[in-house]
Design a protein around this motif. Structure first.
Motif, PDB file in Angstrom:
ATOM      1  N   UNK A  75     -23.961   6.073  10.645  1.00 33.47           N
ATOM      2  CA  UNK A  75     -24.863   6.120  11.796  1.00 33.47           C
ATOM      3  C   UNK A  75     -26.003   7.079  11.466  1.00 33.47           C
ATOM      4  N   UNK A  76     -27.224   6.588  11.562  1.00 34.18           N
ATOM      5  CA  UNK A  76     -28.416   7.395  11.277  1.00 34.18           C
ATOM      6  C   UNK A  76     -29.290   7.445  12.523  1.00 34.18           C
ATOM      7  N   UNK A  77     -29.727   8.641  12.873  1.00 37.21           N
ATOM      8  CA  UNK A  77     -30.634   8.816  14.003  1.00 37.21           C
ATOM      9  C   UNK A  77     -31.750   9.757  13.588  1.00 37.21           C
ATOM     10  N   UNK A  78     -32.979   9.262  13.630  1.00 35.30           N
ATOM     11  CA  UNK A  78     -34.149  10.045  13.240  1.00 35.30           C
ATOM     12  C   UNK A  78     -35.153  10.045  14.389  1.00 35.30           C
ATOM     13  N   UNK A  79     -35.811  11.180  14.576  1.00 39.50           N
ATOM     14  CA  UNK A  79     -36.782  11.317  15.670  1.00 39.50           C
ATOM     15  C   UNK A  79     -38.007  12.057  15.151  1.00 39.50           C
ATOM     16  N   UNK A  80     -39.190  11.554  15.516  1.00 45.65           N
ATOM     17  CA  UNK A  80     -40.431  12.248  15.188  1.00 45.65           C
ATOM     18  C   UNK A  80     -41.244  12.440  16.455  1.00 45.65           C
ATOM     19  N   UNK A  81     -41.625  13.698  16.718  1.00 46.63           N
ATOM     20  CA  UNK A  81     -42.441  14.047  17.878  1.00 46.63           C
ATOM     21  C   UNK A  81     -43.841  14.417  17.403  1.00 46.63           C
ATOM     22  N   UNK A  82     -44.852  13.888  18.072  1.00 43.31           N
ATOM     23  CA  UNK A  82     -46.239  14.220  17.720  1.00 43.31           C
ATOM     24  C   UNK A  82     -47.011  14.582  18.977  1.00 43.31           C
ATOM     25  N   UNK A 102     -46.599  17.913  14.516  1.00 43.14           N
ATOM     26  CA  UNK A 102     -45.465  16.994  14.418  1.00 43.14           C
ATOM     27  C   UNK A 102     -44.181  17.727  14.069  1.00 43.14           C
ATOM     28  N   UNK A 103     -43.074  17.179  14.568  1.00 50.53           N
ATOM     29  CA  UNK A 103     -41.728  17.621  14.206  1.00 50.53           C
ATOM     30  C   UNK A 103     -40.943  16.363  13.841  1.00 50.53           C
ATOM     31  N   UNK A 104     -40.512  16.292  12.590  1.00 49.49           N
ATOM     32  CA  UNK A 104     -39.837  15.108  12.063  1.00 49.49           C
ATOM     33  C   UNK A 104     -38.390  15.487  11.750  1.00 49.49           C
ATOM     34  N   UNK A 105     -37.458  14.939  12.517  1.00 49.19           N
ATOM     35  CA  UNK A 105     -36.042  15.304  12.393  1.00 49.19           C
ATOM     36  C   UNK A 105     -35.255  14.122  11.843  1.00 49.19           C
ATOM     37  N   UNK A 106     -34.713  14.275  10.642  1.00 49.09           N
ATOM     38  CA  UNK A 106     -33.914  13.223  10.000  1.00 49.09           C
ATOM     39  C   UNK A 106     -32.426  13.519  10.179  1.00 49.09           C
ATOM     40  N   UNK A 107     -31.666  12.454  10.434  1.00 50.64           N
ATOM     41  CA  UNK A 107     -30.218  12.605  10.677  1.00 50.64           C
ATOM     42  C   UNK A 107     -29.989  13.736  11.676  1.00 50.64           C
ATOM     43  N   UNK A 108     -30.580  13.578  12.828  1.00 52.33           N
ATOM     44  CA  UNK A 108     -30.669  14.659  13.807  1.00 52.33           C
ATOM     45  C   UNK A 108     -29.307  15.181  14.235  1.00 52.33           C
ATOM     46  N   UNK A 109     -28.271  14.343  14.209  1.00 52.66           N
ATOM     47  CA  UNK A 109     -26.926  14.779  14.602  1.00 52.66           C
ATOM     48  C   UNK A 109     -26.089  15.239  13.405  1.00 52.66           C
ATOM     49  N   UNK A 110     -26.720  15.311  12.232  1.00 53.36           N
ATOM     50  CA  UNK A 110     -26.059  15.813  11.020  1.00 53.36           C
ATOM     51  C   UNK A 110     -24.769  15.046  10.709  1.00 53.36           C
ATOM     52  N   UNK A 111     -24.825  13.732  10.880  1.00 47.15           N
ATOM     53  CA  UNK A 111     -23.649  12.903  10.624  1.00 47.15           C
ATOM     54  C   UNK A 111     -23.315  12.893   9.143  1.00 47.15           C
ATOM     55  N   UNK A 112     -22.026  12.929   8.826  1.00 45.95           N
ATOM     56  CA  UNK A 112     -21.574  12.860   7.437  1.00 45.95           C
ATOM     57  C   UNK A 112     -21.359  11.395   7.081  1.00 45.95           C
ATOM     58  N   UNK A 113     -22.445  10.737   6.689  1.00 45.66           N
ATOM     59  CA  UNK A 113     -22.405   9.316   6.381  1.00 45.66           C
ATOM     60  C   UNK A 113     -22.018   9.106   4.924  1.00 45.66           C
ATOM     61  N   UNK A 114     -20.966   8.341   4.721  1.00 47.75           N
ATOM     62  CA  UNK A 114     -20.393   8.164   3.388  1.00 47.75           C
ATOM     63  C   UNK A 114     -21.201   7.139   2.599  1.00 47.75           C
TER      64      UNK A 114
END
Length: 840
Positions: A772-779, A795-807
């Protein structure tokens, strides 16, 4: 001689759309009161010298308009002028803009209207998605390749509708930017240089070739009559890495300048990006190198010359250089033993486009594309010695990876296209392309042998690979198609045919193996054979059937071919290599056939109101002639190091089917975007090109029956949402759920033998967990001066915002990261990038 005849025949074909970089604007102008057509209305694309007038039926048309967003002005004596803002022109499509002018005897300020983009494109008979420059800048992505993975029908790693990753062709301004050694993209582009990007996920027309799964077509931006400058800075290390470790110590700077040299005639545009990072593994690298683990500079510069309304000449350069170091977790205590890599590329191109008449235009392109990949430095094989491992044979603690490579490719391309509209219903298109590929490869590499479970076999000799060749293969293509629009109901029929040609331009050795008394085999060259020229014919047909103003059905079918990358044609097969006894695990095969896909798709679209569309598509693909290896020498598999042990052949195949459903909306006051679900099944007989060779070396039986391939991602749920928040903050969020992909569960206890010797080896017999990947960018855009259109954007660019351990991968025991708990077995953890940009 046959190659010259074929190429000459292509030149003589009637050059009847400009290879997917332009579209058209057309429509009918009437009197708002009487609804009668208006003759002589001046129609102009604002900010350009392009203009026309309406005829006696009120009809007007702009051909050869580069894909993008435009303002169009309509003016006539006795009528109030109107400007339609944000008229979207899409590649290969016709934008319909009908206008009703209001009678007025006084001269007033033009009426401004925001053009409505139709939710259903009734002349698009395939699954395709278009991203504008504004949308791209707002997305939480690092490159244009990332955008593709966010579309329905693609996996988390970029496989499109069950195909391999290198089955997608990337075009920039109508010309390919592929690395012919790997099949991947050969260059990067600055973010601001991209004007619009269209991704063809389903069927694509005959003008597109050498791709079996998808086309990504990028049209770059150009200069205007206004001087503009743009600067951007982003980092994920705003605070010291001593304070927080979740950083790649990444920084990126971009600068863009554009404007007129001679107003209305000569424009310039230049965008350049420089980035540096110590990568995700900076804490390990810091023990060996102070910094600068990866540096990349890329840019695009162009000059456009407009000779009146009808002729445009663009001269452009795309350039990129990237220096970086490899990282492997098993080498973390000896990272300076891994070779450094350098990648350089440039493309110089001249593109001439001329509008012959209101209904016809042609485009001619010349390009010189060069890519060079270097790995490591030259070394003396006398210094070769095995790697030194720790006592558990887990980490490499001393030694060097002996790997020196210098791969060069120069592709000289001539391309011509002609487009004409016949009888206002037939868009007839045709064209050709010829490529002269100058490729050379120098490779010397020594690798230890490993068990299937990843343990080094230090009692076995190292496997050596050696290449030193230079060849000049020729490739070319020609196509013709007709897109018919039936005015009675708006349905379309698009049918065409494409011919692709490849001449390997090489003679290769015929090797005969003789069994010796001791049971081994000796190979000798008994002659040479000239590789044959390959011809492929690809029919394409597509139909759109609007069943009502809010519903449309479309169907498409096509045969698609893709040439094998040149490394698989030429590696390790020259006569001098054989005579010198050079060790090579797999020999190239210049007579490889192109891989082939037969695909069809049926889809349905339904508009809900004026801003929402529900759509669905079912597709099937049959893939033949995929590459694998074939054993040439019978007997003990331990002789894998002998030349000619295996050769690349067209033996693998795959079957793919799936269904996509999507709900999308545009123009919402607060929220717009899309939500999609994809079910896809991908089964075949080979996961990767060396699979058969490896199975024989490991003593496993070849598995002839289709099985789920390693990218068989059955269920995918994606969302791409844009929201307008308080304080004029814009948020773009992308999220994806990806069901688990297959892996082979075949346990071991010692790393050398199977835990259960009687267990049947079945490829990809288990599945990993979902990701599960969730990314958010605020401008937040701050206007500094409305008159000069100066602004500042935070801008604030947040990748894998929930810090999921995706295998990403597991070993044959089902352990994530294997025996070493390798953190690279997980996709990147959370990263937060802070940026500021200014436009002046």
């Amino acid at each position: 001689m046959p190659a010259l005849l074929v190429m000459a025949a292509m030149f003589l074909l009637p050059m009847l759309c400009a290879a997917g970089v332009t579209g058209s604007i057309e429509g009918r102008i009437v009197d708002k009161t009487t609804l009668q057509p208006v003759l002589g209305v001046n129609v102009a694309i604002v900010g350009t010298t392009t203009g026309t007038t309406s005829d006696s039926d009120g009809l007007y048309r702009f051909q050869n308009v580069r894909a993008g967003s435009y303002d169009v002005k309509f003016s006539a004596i006795g009528y109030a002028a109107v400007i339609y803002r944000q008229v979207i022109v899409r590649m290969d499509l016709r934008t319909r803009l009908d206008v009703a002018l209001e009678p007025s005897m006084t001269e007033l300020q033009p009426i401004e209207i925001t053009a409505e983009t139709p939710m259903i494109l009734k002349d698009q008979a395939a699954t395709a998605y278009t991203i504008s420059s504004g949308k791209y800048a707002a997305m939480p992505v690092s490159s244009y390749e990332d955008v593709l993975t966010l579309q329905p029908g693609t996996t988390v790693d970029g496989h499109v509708r069950g195909g391999k990753k290198n089955e997608v062709t990337y075009l920039v301004d109508g010309l390919p930017v592929q690395d012919v050694f790997t099949g991947n993209t050969g260059t990067n582009l600055p973010k601001t240089s991209i004007g619009t990007m269209t991704m063809y996920i389903g069927g694509f027309s005959a003008q597109y070739g050498n791709a079996m799964s998808g086309i990504v077509n990028i049209v770059t931006r150009g200069g205007t009559n206004t001087h503009q400058m743009f600067a951007r800075y982003e980092t994920d290390n705003l605070f010291s890495s001593d304070l927080h470790k979740q950083t790649d110590r990444w920084k990126e700077v971009e600068f863009t300048a554009s404007g007129p040299i001679v107003r209305d005639r000569l424009m310039y545009y230049s965008a350049n990006t420089f980035s540096r990072t110590d990568t995700r593994w900076w804490q390990d690298f810091a023990r060996f190198f102070p910094d600068l683990i990866s540096e990349e500079f890329s840019g695009l510069s162009k000059i456009d010359y407009l000779a009146g309304q009808s002729t445009r000449l663009s001269v452009q350069g795309i350039y990129s250089t990237h220096q970086f170091r490899d990282y492997e977790f098993s080498w973390r205590y000896n990272l300076d033993g891994l070779p450094k890599r350098i990648r350089d590329s440039y493309r110089l191109a001249a593109i001439l486009s001329h509008t012959v008449s209101e209904n016809s235009f042609f485009t001619v392109s010349l390009s010189d594309y060069f890519v060079r990949n270097r790995i490591g430095a030259e070394f003396d094989p006398k210094l070769l010695r095995p790697f030194q491992y720790d006592i558990y044979y887990r980490y490499v603690v001393d030694g060097y990876r002996f790997w020196h490579a210098d791969h060069r490719q120069q592709i000289l391309t001539f391309k011509a296209d002609y487009s004409t509209l016949y009888d206002r219903t037939h868009m007839i298109t045709a064209g050709f392309q010829v490529n002269r590929n100058i490729i050379s490869s120098l490779l010397e590499r020594y690798d230890p042998q490993f068990s299937y479970f990843g343990k080094p076999l230090d009692d076995k000799p190292m496997i050596a690979s050696y290449n030193d060749y230079r060849y000049i293969p020729l490739t070319g293509s020609a196509f013709v198609q007709d897109k018919v629009e039936f005015t009675s109901d708006g349905s379309t029929l698009d049918f065409g045919c494409r011919v692709d040609v490849m001449d390997p331009a090489v003679s290769y050795p015929v090797v005969t193996y003789v069994q010796l008394p001791n049971g081994s085999y000796s190979g000798s060259v008994t002659g040479t054979k000239k590789a044959s020229m390959k011809y492929q014919v690809s029919p394409r047909i597509a139909v759109t059937l609007p069943t009502s103003p809010t519903n449309m059905v479309y169907v498409n079918f096509g045969v698609y071919y893709q040439n094998p990358v040149f490394e698989y044609l030429y590696a390790g097969m020259t006569p001098q290599h054989v005579r010198n006894g050079t060790i090579s695990v797999a020999a190239g095969n210049p007579d490889l056939e192109p891989e082939k896909t037969m695909a069809w798709e049926v889809g349905y679209k339904h508009s809900i109101g004026s801003s929402i569309v529900a759509s669905g598509a079912y597709f099937q693909k049959t893939v033949r002639n995929q590459l694998d290896t074939k054993t040439l020498v019978p007997g003990d598999s331990k002789i894998a190091g002998d030349f000619g042990y295996a050769s690349y052949v067209n033996s693998a195949e795959a079957q793919i089917s799936g269904f996509e459903a999507m709900l999308s909306g545009e123009g919402g006051e607060v929220v717009d975007g899309s939500v999609s679900y994809t079910f896809m099944k991908t089964e075949g007989t080979s996961d990767y090109i060396d699979q058969s060779l490896n199975y024989i070396q490991w003593g496993f039986p070849l598995f002839a029956q289709p099985y789920p391939l390693s990218w068989d991602q059955r269920h995918t749920l994606k969302a791409d949402i844009t929201a307008r928040l308080p304080w004029d903050v814009r948020a773009n969020a992308t999220a994806s759920y990806n069901s688990g992909r297959p892996y082979t569960l075949f346990p071991t206890q010692d790393g050398f033998t199977a835990a259960n010797p009687n267990r049947l080896f079945l490829p990809n017999n288990a599945r990993m967990g979902a990701t599960v990947f969730t990314n958010v960018k605020l401008t937040k855009k701050i206007v500094l001066n409305e008159a000069s259109q100066s602004s500042l954007t935070l801008s604030v660019d947040m990748r894998n915002i929930f810090n999921a351990k995706n295998v990403r991968w597991v070993d044959s025991n089902g352990r994530t990261g294997g025996e070493l708990d390798d953190p690279a077995a997980y996709y990147d953890p959370r990263r937060v990038r802070i940026g500021v940009s200014g436009e002046f």
